[in-house]
Structures are given as structure tokens and as C-alpha cells.
Design a protein around this motif. Structure first.
Motif, PDB file in Angstrom:
ATOM      1  N   THR A 125       0.828  -1.210   0.000  1.00  0.00           N
ATOM      2  CA  THR A 125       0.000   0.000   0.000  1.00  0.00           C
ATOM      3  C   THR A 125       0.862   1.259   0.000  1.00  0.00           C
ATOM      4  O   THR A 125       0.509   2.269  -0.626  1.00  0.00           O
ATOM      5  N   ALA A 189      -2.273  -0.935   7.072  1.00  0.00           N
ATOM      6  CA  ALA A 189      -2.326  -1.177   5.632  1.00  0.00           C
ATOM      7  C   ALA A 189      -3.748  -1.026   5.092  1.00  0.00           C
ATOM      8  O   ALA A 189      -3.971  -0.415   4.039  1.00  0.00           O
ATOM      9  N   ARG A 192      -4.797   2.596   5.063  1.00  0.00           N
ATOM     10  CA  ARG A 192      -4.139   3.280   3.956  1.00  0.00           C
ATOM     11  C   ARG A 192      -4.798   2.904   2.625  1.00  0.00           C
ATOM     12  O   ARG A 192      -4.962   3.749   1.752  1.00  0.00           O
ATOM     13  N   LEU A 193      -5.196   1.640   2.494  1.00  0.00           N
ATOM     14  CA  LEU A 193      -5.873   1.190   1.278  1.00  0.00           C
ATOM     15  C   LEU A 193      -7.177   1.959   1.073  1.00  0.00           C
ATOM     16  O   LEU A 193      -7.468   2.418  -0.038  1.00  0.00           O
TER      17      LEU A 193
END
Length: 202
Positions: A125, A189, A192-193
Motif C-alpha cells: 500500500t 495497511a 491506507r488502502l
């Protein structure tokens, strides 16, 4: 999470030492590679159960990771330097959980694998967005002057080093620490995605 907040504390002394190294003829890439050697030596020390030696080598790795950027700021950043910096960092980050798994496979293998998976998710990511940010001409200096876009998250460099330190100080607790940090990295992660998906959709 804490990387950006620490920059104004650690950058001045790093820049001062980096300037001296640059004036003595030591290049940023040499510092990066030396740091990587320290990191791999730390992983080997972990695999052999030399915890305090590993901790000292991790500290040297992180010092070199800060100094290579300081030298680069003094002499001029290069694409090769930025590439080596991020790639060798990821090699080091992956080597530490693997070393704990090698040191005691029965106790550590599954938790080390979970942490490596979470690192993989975080890296994907992070680097995936860096490519899109470059394509769109986006930039930021919140994490200091970097060769690529650093999109922060819940688990960043400072947290990772704190976790590695705890693992070396309390190796018998590796599995518990690794599972916990794997969860934090996975949350980082996934968040953030979601964030990047929203940014790129716009």
C-alpha cells in the motif's frame, strides 16, 4: 505514526553529522550499504540468539538509515540513492522476523509469518501509492525530504524499531509481540488502502 513528529528532533543532529561525512568524502550510498550490512548482521545475531549484539546492530542500522539521508541532503539526492534506501530498508525489515523464526521455528514460525504478511501488506500500500503520487505530481515533506511520497500510517519506522527492540530485549515474548504488531500493521495497511482508494477515486 510518530515519524513526522520526531523529524524536528532528530534532523538537526543528523544533518550536522551528515554534512561532516559528506565533507570527508563519504557518499550517501556507502552509508546506506553499511547500514544494510549492520541490519543483516543483526538478523544473523538474532538467529544465533545473541540478543544484545542484535540490538546494538539494529541501532547502528537505524543510525545509518538516518545519516544516509543527511549526507544526501548535503551532497544532492539521487534516484539511485532513494531506491537503495527504501529497498534495503524493506530487506532489513523482513530479515528480522525471519531470523526469529529461524532461531526457534517451533515457537516463532507462525507469528513471524503473520508479521511478514502484514509487512508485505504495508509495503504494497505504501509503495503502490508512491507510484501513483509520482504520476500525479504529488509531493510532501512531512517526513522530511524524501525521494518518493511517504504516506504515513499507524505503523511506521519508529514503531517498527521500538517493536524490534522489545523483541530483542524479551525474546521469549516474540510470538505475542509479533502477533500484536502484525495486527497493527494490518490495520495500518487496510486504512491506507481505504484512504488511497478515496484519494485516487477523486
Amino acid at each position: 505514526m510518530f515519524d513526522a513528529r520526531l523529524r524536528h528532533i532528530i534532523d538537526p543532529p543528523l544533518n550536522a553529522v551528515g554534512l561532516r561525512l559528506a565533507r570527508s568524502g563519504i557518499g550517501a550510498n556507502s552509508v546506506t550499504i553499511a547500514g544494510f550490512v549492520f541490519g543483516i548482521a543483526a538478523a544473523l545475531a538474532i538467529a544465533w540468539g545473541y540478543w544484545l549484539s542484535a540490538l546494538a546492530l539494529i541501532a547502528l542500522n537505524r543510525l545509518a538509515d538516518g545519516l544516509d539521508g543527511a549526507v544526501a541532503r548535503a551532497t544532492g539526492k539521487t534516484d539511485l540513492g532513494g531506491y537503495l534506501d527504501i529497498v534495503l530498508d524493506f530487506f532489513f525489515y523482513g530479515a528480522v522476523p525471519f531470523a526469529f523464526a529461524a532461531q526457534d521455528p517451533a515457537a516463532n514460525a507462525y507469528s513471524a509469518a503473520a508479521l511478514l504478511l502484514a509487512f508485505y501488506m504495508n509495503g504494497a500500500t505504501f509503495l503502490g501509492f508512491a507510484v501513483m503520487a509520482e504520476k500525479r505530481g504529488m509531493s510532501t515533506d512531512i517526513h522530511g525530504a524524501k525521494s518518493l511520497y511517504y504516506l504515513g500510517g499507524l505503523a511506521e519506522g519508529a514503531e517498527t524499531i521500538a517493536i524490534f527492540t522489545a523483541m530483542c530485549l524479551f525474546p521469549a515474548w516474540f510470538s505475542i509481540i509479533a502477533w500484536g504488531f502484525a495486527g497493527i500493521c494490518a490495520i495500518s495497511a487496510l486504512s491506507r488502502l481505504v484512504l488511497v482508494s478515496q484519494m485516487l477515486r477523486g
